[in-house]
Design an enzyme around this catalytic site. Sequence first.
Site, PDB file in Angstrom:
ATOM      1  CD  GLU A  57     -34.069  -3.251  38.776  1.00 24.45           C
ATOM      2  OE1 GLU A  57     -33.715  -4.083  39.619  1.00 24.45           O
ATOM      3  OE2 GLU A  57     -33.274  -2.462  38.204  1.00 24.45           O
ATOM      4  CB  ALA A 167       8.820  -9.534  19.914  1.00 25.12           C
ATOM      5  CG  MET A 168      10.770 -10.639  14.494  1.00 22.35           C
ATOM      6  SD  MET A 168      10.414 -12.378  14.141  1.00 22.35           S
ATOM      7  CE  MET A 168      11.951 -12.877  13.355  1.00 22.35           C
ATOM      8  CG  ASP A 205       5.349  -1.410  21.739  1.00 21.24           C
ATOM      9  OD1 ASP A 205       6.274  -1.675  20.951  1.00 21.24           O
ATOM     10  OD2 ASP A 205       4.751  -2.273  22.409  1.00 21.24           O
ATOM     11  NE  ARG A 212      -5.514   2.306  18.486  1.00 19.83           N
ATOM     12  CZ  ARG A 212      -4.733   1.566  19.284  1.00 19.83           C
ATOM     13  NH1 ARG A 212      -4.196   2.103  20.366  1.00 19.83           N
ATOM     14  NH2 ARG A 212      -4.512   0.297  18.994  1.00 19.83           N
ATOM     15  N   GLY A 308       4.394  -7.149  28.278  1.00 16.48           N
ATOM     16  CA  GLY A 308       5.369  -8.084  27.747  1.00 16.48           C
ATOM     17  C   GLY A 308       5.476  -9.361  28.560  1.00 16.48           C
TER      18      GLY A 308
END
Length: 375
Positions: A57, A167-168, A205, A212, A308
């Site tokens: 406003e 994930a593997m 990780d 970023r 995770g």
Amino acid sequence: MTSFSLPDHQFMQRAISLAKRGHFTTSPNPRVGCVLVKNGEVIGEGFHKKAGQGHAEVYALKQAGVAAKGATAYVTLEPCSHYGLTPPCAEALIKAKVSHVIAAMVDPDPRVSGRGLAMLEAAGITTQFGLLEQDASALNPGFIHLMTTKKPYVRCKLAASLDGKTAMASGESQWITGSEARTDVQRLRAQSCGVICGADSVIFDNAKMNVRWDSLGELKNNYAEEDVRQPIRIIIDGKNRLTPELKLFQQPSKILIIRHTIENSQVWPHFVEQVQIQKAADSDHIDLTELLTYLAKQGLNDVLIESGAQLSGAFIEQGLVDELVLYQAAKLMGNDGKGLANMPSVVKLADAKALDITDLRLIGKDIRLTAKFCR
């Protein structure tokens, strides 16, 4: 029932469009837009950009100047009636001598909640509300949720293959999804007050968990780098495993380390705070409900869980997640890959967590599914 004209709808839609321009900058304040109209013409407009700066406003009135006298103000949220970092907007509208105010919705903040409209009415300004209320509510799900439930709005972001693997078996997960999906996640972070992650994920990780700038895609064309707010990074570290050498601590923006026992042997950067949250009953894990209560008291409207299967599953299992954002890559990762969410209590089909899908679209070559948990 209040009726609104076609021009009313058009001017409020413009106010909503203006409010969206503050999507990545206003938190913890709500996103608000305002349009001033006189004799069918727009004479001033504005939106709230950042906490501590002028409200929508104020910018609209400044643009209109003395012409604001006798105008109608279209505002996406009821004008505030209390003194905060800035004076009340209802007071500014009264001083400008507008004649009519239409608010899309009443402010759920108990400090306002009808008082702004009442202040205007007491000054002889006629008011209406409810125009495009649903669209206006969609601007601020976190703010509304915090004000009505005293808890942040919780989103959980997950990424998986088509067969639900994150994930593997080795833990390898970079990258399941494509660059467009990862850019989209940066936007989710940028719009959130806080990002929650478990210490295991950060350590494995060596993640920074920040927004970023170089990964924001076309958003860089609309926002200056200094205007995009870094979310508070909230790391659950019940076993005191974090160390100052991690990349997490190289980005100088606020970090909360959540522990049930404060550890003082490490020297942390000035932007790091250790927060003690008790263990859940009959558990060695942090009480997640208590954590969300704490974050609400810090004024965090919405938080994004990026972690995770263990931590994400715990939030979902306990019914603490409001919205799921799942990115699925067109890949099959096999039977030995790691699953999406660990939920030990879900042992029968009747225990499954039901969702309502609210959006489904392609992001690059990946699918983004947005859903709300059924309560």
